[in-house]
Design a protein around this motif. Structure first.
Motif, short mmCIF file in Angstrom:
data_model
loop_
_atom_site.label_atom_id
_atom_site.label_comp_id
_atom_site.label_asym_id
_atom_site.label_seq_id
_atom_site.Cartn_x
_atom_site.Cartn_y
_atom_site.Cartn_z
N GLU A 52 -24.14 -1.16 37.74
CA GLU A 52 -22.88 -0.41 37.81
C GLU A 52 -22.62 0.34 36.50
OE1 GLU A 52 -19.54 -2.41 39.70
OE2 GLU A 52 -20.87 -4.09 40.18
N ILE A 53 -22.95 -0.29 35.38
CA ILE A 53 -22.79 0.37 34.09
C ILE A 53 -23.70 1.59 34.00
CG2 ILE A 53 -23.20 0.12 31.60
CD1 ILE A 53 -22.34 -2.84 31.95
N ASN A 54 -24.94 1.44 34.43
CA ASN A 54 -25.91 2.53 34.35
C ASN A 54 -25.56 3.70 35.27
OD1 ASN A 54 -27.38 1.04 32.51
ND2 ASN A 54 -28.82 0.25 34.02
N SER A 55 -24.76 3.44 36.30
CA SER A 55 -24.39 4.50 37.24
C SER A 55 -23.23 5.35 36.73
CB SER A 55 -24.02 3.89 38.60
OG SER A 55 -22.78 3.20 38.53
N ARG A 56 -22.59 4.93 35.65
CA ARG A 56 -21.43 5.64 35.11
C ARG A 56 -21.85 6.64 34.04
NH1 ARG A 56 -16.45 4.47 37.81
NH2 ARG A 56 -16.87 2.53 38.94
N GLU A 57 -21.21 7.80 34.04
CA GLU A 57 -21.53 8.83 33.05
C GLU A 57 -20.89 8.55 31.70
OE1 GLU A 57 -20.64 12.70 34.45
OE2 GLU A 57 -21.94 12.58 36.20
N THR A 58 -19.68 8.00 31.71
CA THR A 58 -18.96 7.73 30.46
C THR A 58 -18.43 6.31 30.50
OG1 THR A 58 -18.27 10.04 30.31
CG2 THR A 58 -17.05 8.45 28.98
N ILE A 59 -18.79 5.51 29.49
CA ILE A 59 -18.45 4.10 29.56
C ILE A 59 -18.50 3.47 28.16
CG2 ILE A 59 -20.73 3.02 29.83
CD1 ILE A 59 -19.33 1.78 32.48
N THR A 60 -17.73 2.40 27.99
CA THR A 60 -17.77 1.62 26.75
C THR A 60 -17.96 0.15 27.11
OG1 THR A 60 -16.31 3.15 25.57
CG2 THR A 60 -16.50 0.92 24.68
N CYS A 61 -18.93 -0.48 26.48
CA CYS A 61 -19.18 -1.90 26.71
C CYS A 61 -18.70 -2.70 25.50
CB CYS A 61 -20.67 -2.16 26.93
SG CYS A 61 -21.31 -1.46 28.46
#
Length: 216
Positions: A52-61
């Protein structure tokens, strides 16, 4: 005449999929280079949150050290761990500079948990507050929640695609320990609908390409 352009269109579309795949971030591959987060990284794979993280264009972990993760995973089953880690994935880009330039000193930001449909009220939001002395605190956005976690250090940024920052302690929102685990049903349904539409446009030959570049 239109038929002559079909192979070219399909070829160009395939190239676009390859380009998207080549430039997409891979959270587990990035964290492989940081052994201090190996437990966190392992649970991203176990819970399927990495996909799910890899499918997002903009993200912060918001990552947790091995010590913090070990203490967390020793107390809760995998379904609860997934809930908690979903709350640590922000659907916006926050690097150290942005954290210290928050408008009015505080903001509520959406997390991956909010997209599950299991987050009533502000359960799927995180409160980020820039405190005095340069300290940035994190906590649940539910009213009355404490800001029990703080920014520790930057880990990795790919502006403005993905930011990985370490926080001192897990964010535990009231009710999240007993909430249903996030479901992949909506994502699976979207993929089925996407495949159906694209097969209608490009023909059944697209099915094999879809399997290679989307499903995998």
């Amino acid at each position: 005449m239109m038929g002559a352009f079909y192979p070219l269109n399909l070829f160009l579309f395939t190239l676009s999929l390859v380009a998207i795949t080549a430039h997409a971030h891979n959270i587990t591959a990035i964290l492989d280079g940081f052994p201090d987060y190996s437990v966190y990284n392992s649970f991203l794979s176990q819970t399927k949150l990495a996909d799910e993280i890899n499918s997002r264009e903009t993200i912060t972990c918001l990552v947790l050290s091995n010590g913090a993760m070990s203490a967390l995973t020793a107390k809760h089953p995998l379904t609860v761990i997934k809930n908690i880690l979903s709350l640590h994935v922000l659907l916006d880009y926050y690097d150290p500079q942005k954290l210290h330039q928050i408008s009015k000193g505080t903001t509520l930001t959406t997390t991956l948990y909010q997209t599950t449909g299991n987050a009533p009220g502000n359960l799927g939001f995180v409160n980020i507050t820039d405190l005095q002395g340069g300290k940035v605190a994190f906590g649940s956005a539910i009213p009355g929640s404490k800001l029990d976690s703080s920014y520790t250090k930057s880990v990795k940024q790919i502006p403005y695609n993905i930011s990985i920052i370490e926080i001192s302690a897990p964010i535990i929102a009231p009710g999240i320990l007993t909430a249903p685990a996030p479901s992949h049903c909506s994502e699976v349904l979207r993929n089925i609908m996407l495949k159906t539409v694209l097969c209608e446009i490009f023909g059944h030959e697209f099915s094999g390409i879809y399997q290679v570049f989307v499903v995998s």
